[in-house]
Enzyme design. Sequence first.
Site, PDB file in Angstrom:
ATOM      1  N   GLY A 178      13.828 -47.365 -14.454  1.00  0.00           N
ATOM      2  CA  GLY A 178      14.393 -46.190 -15.110  1.00  0.00           C
ATOM      3  C   GLY A 178      13.510 -45.740 -16.250  1.00  0.00           C
ATOM      4  CG  ASP A 179      15.453 -44.202 -19.677  1.00  0.00           C
ATOM      5  OD1 ASP A 179      15.996 -45.260 -19.304  1.00  0.00           O
ATOM      6  OD2 ASP A 179      16.029 -43.343 -20.358  1.00  0.00           O
TER       7      ASP A 179
END
Length: 633
Positions: free
Chosen positions: A284-285
Amino acid sequence: MAQFLRLREQVPPLYGLLSINAAILAYTHRGIAPGMLTLSVPAVLISACLIRMLMWMRPVKVETLDPTRIARNLRKTSVLAIVFCIAFVCWAFALDQYGGAEQHGHVAIFVAVTLLGCVFCLGFLPKAAEAVCLTVIAAFLIYSAVKGTEVLIAIAINLALVAAVILKLLRDSFNAFVELEISQRALNSERRQAQALGEENAHLAQTDALTGLPNRRYFFAMLESLLEHSGTQDPFCIGLIDLDRFKPVNDTYGHANGDRLLTILGERMAAAAPDNAILARLGGDEFGLIVMGDLDQAEAVTLRLCEQICKPGQLGDVVVSVGCSAGLASFPEAAVTANRLFDRADFALYHAKNHKRGQCVRFTEELEALIRSEQTLDTALQAADLRRELSLAFQPIVETAELEPLGVECLARWHSPLIGQVSPEQLIATAERLGRAREVTLTLFDKALDALERLPANLRLSFNLSGHDLCDASTIAALLERIASAPFPSARLLFEITETSLIEELEIARGALERLRQTGARIALDDFGTGYSSLSSLHQLPLDMVKIDRSFASQLDEAAGRRLITAIRNLARSLSLECVIEGIETENQLISARLAGFPLAQGYLIAKPMPLDDLLRSVVPNLSPLSKAAPLH
């Protein structure tokens, strides 16, 4: 090359065989043949053989293994083989002119044995073996025919037949050797390809395909390796960096641009990361960091990476920017195992995102105490009998002019037999963490419906929903089912939500609120004025009421605060929204709220949250007649 290396093993014995046989033949003809044939000529031939033998026995140099040079040496060997066989045959035939039957027989044996031995030694150079064989046999046949003896002719014919069979076997053996070498070369090539493919797959398995950074698997492999080989005197830290405001980029500009932004940020961070740091994308981030050094060094590296993240990024014609929060944990102070060390860094990150957004938080003993507190809460809630331990407290919402009750807000209470009283915030957070949020919400809602049956018919009841509740389709479906089967109008229900709980999944939450509102229930935005985009929320959400955050009530004693509160009230009125001001604690605040045009208020001055029986017994009868109460819009 393989042919040359195998031949190197066979050629020295060949020259040794020639030398020994020649010496024996010369010895048996001593005193019979002239000295030149028994001494001088064999000395020259044997010397030449020994020189060639020593040349083949020399260590192989790298430049010798050049294919072009090897081919040249093999051709040279074939030519020399013919030259040597002609020289030895001529010398043997010259000796055959002397001596008796025994000496003549020895010459024939010399020619035959030496030929066969040389052919076998030249098995890895079949062309040279064939040339030697043909040359010697042809010469022997011609010589036998000239001599005219039947025995020599028979020996020559037998030798030719045996040599033909041997050459056939040597050719087959050489072909098998060639096929074996080719198959081994192909096998080695396949092995090299498989090894290269395996290395590439191993690299890909430990590399994030989007950013090119190491991935989660590599991160934990390195962490485990460090823990295995590091002593407590070799400190290092791990850090977790999570992007802030990244989801709006995905939602607004699309996931392709979101991926492009992650790629840009990954390149920036990789360029800024020092040699003593390992940077990885965990998914993800979220990014992981391992820094060899203490917390001060790790924090300096993390802040440097955060600076790169916060720089604007160009996505086509659009410039976007995001922030980040980070958590750090050090070995061995925070933990000595990979999972616990990661959990400590993750908790520090969680604390940063919830309390110090945009900052880098170190894991400390205070955070350790919070973890232990959370673990205690988790244990208590996992063992809790929700129907017995959960309860509701009720706080009236009144009309500011006559203090007539228009409704009540129910507030969650949890009294655990293990740890005592627990705040509503801790209850909700723990329930969401353990996956019991739906069970807690529905238990509280059932109690709220039971209480609503006991309240006067003109009183409304406010029930709080979290963002987690609104994003859980099963929870919303269960609420709708209970509303449909309730023995009273759904218009008596008011659901309160806070804007900050909706930011992550605004579209899903809005859909859930629409479904609740279609039953006739009303929707209120709680804690108005504390969110990130409160004004836009008034347009995006299906609302009937706003509740002004209690922080504004304290400003009613100041002229500037009253003007601000009045402006908020006028804004709500222009949008046809009912307005409640919370946190009224003094008479002056109540009077100022009334003068500012707020028709509804809630706070400790009016009544504190209390059990339902206390509310029915002491508060409701003491307030103005309920029959005069205005409807709650």
